[in-house]
Design an enzyme around this catalytic site. Sequence first.
Site, PDB file in Angstrom:
ATOM      1  N   VAL A  15      -7.199  33.347   3.447  1.00  0.00           N
ATOM      2  CA  VAL A  15      -7.849  34.257   2.482  1.00  0.00           C
ATOM      3  C   VAL A  15      -7.000  34.507   1.241  1.00  0.00           C
ATOM      4  O   VAL A  15      -7.445  34.328   0.099  1.00  0.00           O
ATOM      5  CB  VAL A  15      -8.123  35.628   3.170  1.00  0.00           C
ATOM      6  N   MET A  16      -5.750  34.914   1.468  1.00  0.00           N
ATOM      7  CA  MET A  16      -4.905  35.305   0.335  1.00  0.00           C
ATOM      8  C   MET A  16      -4.559  34.109  -0.537  1.00  0.00           C
ATOM      9  O   MET A  16      -4.620  34.181  -1.767  1.00  0.00           O
ATOM     10  CB  MET A  16      -3.626  35.983   0.844  1.00  0.00           C
ATOM     11  N   ALA A  80       3.138  35.877   8.117  1.00  0.00           N
ATOM     12  CA  ALA A  80       4.536  36.301   7.999  1.00  0.00           C
ATOM     13  C   ALA A  80       5.281  36.057   9.309  1.00  0.00           C
ATOM     14  O   ALA A  80       4.699  36.109  10.387  1.00  0.00           O
ATOM     15  CB  ALA A  80       4.578  37.775   7.627  1.00  0.00           C
ATOM     16  N   HIS A 207       4.820  50.744   0.226  1.00  0.00           N
ATOM     17  CA  HIS A 207       3.428  50.815  -0.245  1.00  0.00           C
ATOM     18  C   HIS A 207       2.493  50.871   0.959  1.00  0.00           C
ATOM     19  O   HIS A 207       1.574  51.690   1.022  1.00  0.00           O
ATOM     20  CB  HIS A 207       3.113  49.607  -1.137  1.00  0.00           C
ATOM     21  N   GLU A 211       0.032  53.716   2.336  1.00  0.00           N
ATOM     22  CA  GLU A 211      -1.393  53.371   2.560  1.00  0.00           C
ATOM     23  C   GLU A 211      -1.854  53.890   3.934  1.00  0.00           C
ATOM     24  O   GLU A 211      -2.949  54.446   4.052  1.00  0.00           O
ATOM     25  CB  GLU A 211      -1.512  51.851   2.460  1.00  0.00           C
ATOM     26  N   TYR A 212      -1.023  53.726   4.950  1.00  0.00           N
ATOM     27  CA  TYR A 212      -1.362  54.247   6.277  1.00  0.00           C
ATOM     28  C   TYR A 212      -1.612  55.757   6.173  1.00  0.00           C
ATOM     29  O   TYR A 212      -2.564  56.289   6.745  1.00  0.00           O
ATOM     30  CB  TYR A 212      -0.206  54.021   7.267  1.00  0.00           C
ATOM     31  N   ARG A 467      23.971  72.100  21.037  1.00  0.00           N
ATOM     32  CA  ARG A 467      24.723  70.843  21.167  1.00  0.00           C
ATOM     33  C   ARG A 467      26.191  71.119  21.477  1.00  0.00           C
ATOM     34  O   ARG A 467      26.838  70.413  22.238  1.00  0.00           O
ATOM     35  CB  ARG A 467      24.602  70.018  19.877  1.00  0.00           C
TER      36      ARG A 467
HETATM   37  P1  NBP Z   1      -2.838  34.526   7.628  1.00  0.00           P
HETATM   38  O1  NBP Z   1      -1.764  35.570   7.730  1.00  0.00           O
HETATM   39  O2  NBP Z   1      -4.003  34.618   8.514  1.00  0.00           O
HETATM   40  O3  NBP Z   1      -2.146  33.074   7.809  1.00  0.00           O
HETATM   41  C1  NBP Z   1      -2.921  31.914   7.860  1.00  0.00           C
HETATM   42  C2  NBP Z   1      -2.216  30.816   7.115  1.00  0.00           C
HETATM   43  O4  NBP Z   1      -0.938  30.536   7.700  1.00  0.00           O
HETATM   44  C3  NBP Z   1      -3.008  29.488   7.196  1.00  0.00           C
HETATM   45  O5  NBP Z   1      -2.905  28.839   5.962  1.00  0.00           O
HETATM   46  C4  NBP Z   1      -2.265  28.737   8.306  1.00  0.00           C
HETATM   47  O6  NBP Z   1      -2.426  27.350   8.237  1.00  0.00           O
HETATM   48  C5  NBP Z   1      -0.856  29.129   7.978  1.00  0.00           C
HETATM   49  N1  NBP Z   1       0.120  28.847   9.046  1.00  0.00           N
HETATM   50  C6  NBP Z   1       0.274  29.408  10.269  1.00  0.00           C
HETATM   51 BR1  NBP Z   1      -0.809  30.687  10.978  1.00  0.00          BR
HETATM   52  N2  NBP Z   1       1.287  28.895  10.970  1.00  0.00           N
HETATM   53  C7  NBP Z   1       1.811  27.965  10.164  1.00  0.00           C
HETATM   54  C8  NBP Z   1       2.894  27.058  10.325  1.00  0.00           C
HETATM   55  N3  NBP Z   1       3.649  27.060  11.411  1.00  0.00           N
HETATM   56  N4  NBP Z   1       3.145  26.199   9.306  1.00  0.00           N
HETATM   57  C9  NBP Z   1       2.392  26.186   8.203  1.00  0.00           C
HETATM   58  N5  NBP Z   1       1.347  27.033   7.988  1.00  0.00           N
HETATM   59  C10 NBP Z   1       1.067  27.913   8.951  1.00  0.00           C
HETATM   60  O7  NBP Z   1      -3.339  34.425   6.105  1.00  0.00           O
HETATM   61  P2  NBP Z   1      -3.722  35.584   5.068  1.00  0.00           P
HETATM   62  O8  NBP Z   1      -4.486  36.684   5.681  1.00  0.00           O
HETATM   63  O9  NBP Z   1      -4.269  34.875   3.885  1.00  0.00           O
HETATM   64  O10 NBP Z   1      -2.292  36.192   4.662  1.00  0.00           O
HETATM   65  C11 NBP Z   1      -1.269  35.395   4.114  1.00  0.00           C
HETATM   66  C12 NBP Z   1      -0.029  36.256   3.918  1.00  0.00           C
HETATM   67  O11 NBP Z   1      -0.332  37.321   3.004  1.00  0.00           O
HETATM   68  C13 NBP Z   1       0.436  36.932   5.210  1.00  0.00           C
HETATM   69  O12 NBP Z   1       1.836  37.007   5.215  1.00  0.00           O
HETATM   70  C14 NBP Z   1      -0.145  38.308   5.117  1.00  0.00           C
HETATM   71  O13 NBP Z   1       0.591  39.270   5.844  1.00  0.00           O
HETATM   72  C15 NBP Z   1      -0.056  38.569   3.613  1.00  0.00           C
HETATM   73  N6  NBP Z   1      -1.031  39.533   3.091  1.00  0.00           N
HETATM   74  C16 NBP Z   1      -2.310  39.534   3.534  1.00  0.00           C
HETATM   75  C17 NBP Z   1      -3.225  40.441   3.009  1.00  0.00           C
HETATM   76  C18 NBP Z   1      -4.665  40.407   3.464  1.00  0.00           C
HETATM   77  O14 NBP Z   1      -5.411  41.306   3.019  1.00  0.00           O
HETATM   78  N7  NBP Z   1      -5.084  39.462   4.281  1.00  0.00           N
HETATM   79  C19 NBP Z   1      -2.814  41.339   2.021  1.00  0.00           C
HETATM   80  C20 NBP Z   1      -1.510  41.289   1.567  1.00  0.00           C
HETATM   81  C21 NBP Z   1      -0.617  40.380   2.104  1.00  0.00           C
HETATM   82  P3  NBP Z   1      -3.603  26.629   9.073  1.00  0.00           P
HETATM   83  O15 NBP Z   1      -4.818  26.719   8.235  1.00  0.00           O
HETATM   84  O16 NBP Z   1      -3.118  25.244   9.242  1.00  0.00           O
HETATM   85  O17 NBP Z   1      -3.740  27.359  10.393  1.00  0.00           O
END
Ligand code: NBP
Length: 500
Positions: A15-16, A80, A207, A211-212, A467
Amino acid sequence: MPKSHSDIGLIGLAVMGQNLALNIADHGFRISVYNRTTEKTDKFVAENPRTPGGVVGTKTLEEFVQSLAKPRKMIILVQAGKATDAVIDGLVPLLEQGDIVIDGGNALWTDTIRREKALAVKGLRFIGSGVSGGEEGARFGPSLMPGGEFAAWQELKPIWEAVAAKVDAKTGKPLTGATPGKPVVGGVPCTTYIGANGAGHYVKMIHNGIEYGDMQMICEAYALMQGLLGLKAAEMGAIFSEWNAGILDSFLIEITADILKQKDPSSKKAFVDIVLDTAGQKGTGKWTSTNALDMGVPAPTIAEAVFARCISAIKEERVAASKILKGPSKKYRGSKQALITAIHDALYCSKICSYAQGFQLMRTAQKEYGWTLNFGEISQIWRGGCIIRAAFLQKITEAYARNPTLANLLLDPYFNKTVKKAQENWRKVISLAAECGVAAPTFSSALAYYDSYRSARLPANLLQAQRDFFGAHTYERTDQPRGKFFHIDWPEPTRPQIAS
Ligand code: NBP
């Protein structure tokens, strides 16, 4: 002439990643993308053939790295933790001195410190950048919190400033209206250099902790209106809309109003009434609270917000307990409007305390990690793009402009005056909540924080005496300078005698 190499690359097309890549391309930057699962890359490129900058799909990390202009800049946006390390390990052998790796995931700041150190040894530069705003923010302007080497930030800056959310220079209000291919033009970008190594990810964690707190406080306002006044979801939706036109104006209040007005498509009931009352969490609130405990900084309201999610998660146990444990039968019989106003004031005062705690954490962390954080700028870049964006942040920006070394937000004249004016209502709401048996953990904890913080003398004198009694932990005296410790020989505690 088309560029031969991309301005930047992005790894991780969930998504991100997809949304941030399109945002970057919309600003005229050519971007290379790579995803572990190649089908996602192919689909993404096929679905987005005409972005102003151009999206280049790559099938291997080698092809990805070769497609970038030097010094290479590449964003990692994968899950992450271990996934980030796996991607970095794959990239490192392919990179050259001076290349810049940017982690945009929600990394733990200590991981960012570790990664930055490990890459620096190899002559590579690492930026840990908080990205906030979810899917919509990533697509049309997130709040970006970068930390790392300053020279590396200077190279990333033109792209980060272009893609970040924008606010009006005078009012601080977010500039909206971006659509695919047509980003917002002008305004002040919601990004700034935060500090060395893990500073950006630390600030992003705070942040999220805030938010929580914000989310839980809104839920308590909802629970109080429901529990004390018996209001229906749609009525509360209208109240939140009204609040959104005042000092509580924020993204979270706005979406709360929308959620409360939403009908469930299948049952036609209020949508919120059919949602199960168990909340999930991904860990950044817990990290914030753990860090508060580690540093000995009081952040009880943020921690209460995390615990509120924990207690929500034990649904079956609560349902069983509800049949055994009884609360008071008292009902509120006063004016409806007066109570709604009081709840509004309680929410605002609690919010001020929660933010005060978040900023206290950053104030202490900067000493611990050797950063110099600019709190005015941090509140400025939270005014747009991110989940906690709010008119209120302009007040924080102004507070730090008045006094950049402000010890606590509550001491700023505006916040001091606001709490003074609203505290009677705040106290009334908490008394009523206790009398009528409605849980308001963050509201109550925020008030306890306020009352403790404004106390020249707390009951810790008795605690320290305890204490000293059982552990000879010593005590300081009120009639002696600080730093001199005393101990007295206590008598044996009197215990009940057991008859033989
Ligand atoms: P996800 O956190 O769901 O991660 C999915 C992505 O990670 C896919 O592209 C997947 O590839 C890849 N991936 C994984 Br899982 N294991 C991997 C590995 N060993 N090697 C290479 N790629 C790997 O995605 P997201 O929700 O878009 O979030 C991305 C980052 O942004 C995260 O760190 C998240 O905490 C942070 N974030 C998210 C939001 C939000 O609202 N979602 C907001 C702010 C920050 P694949 O397709 O091959 O499985």
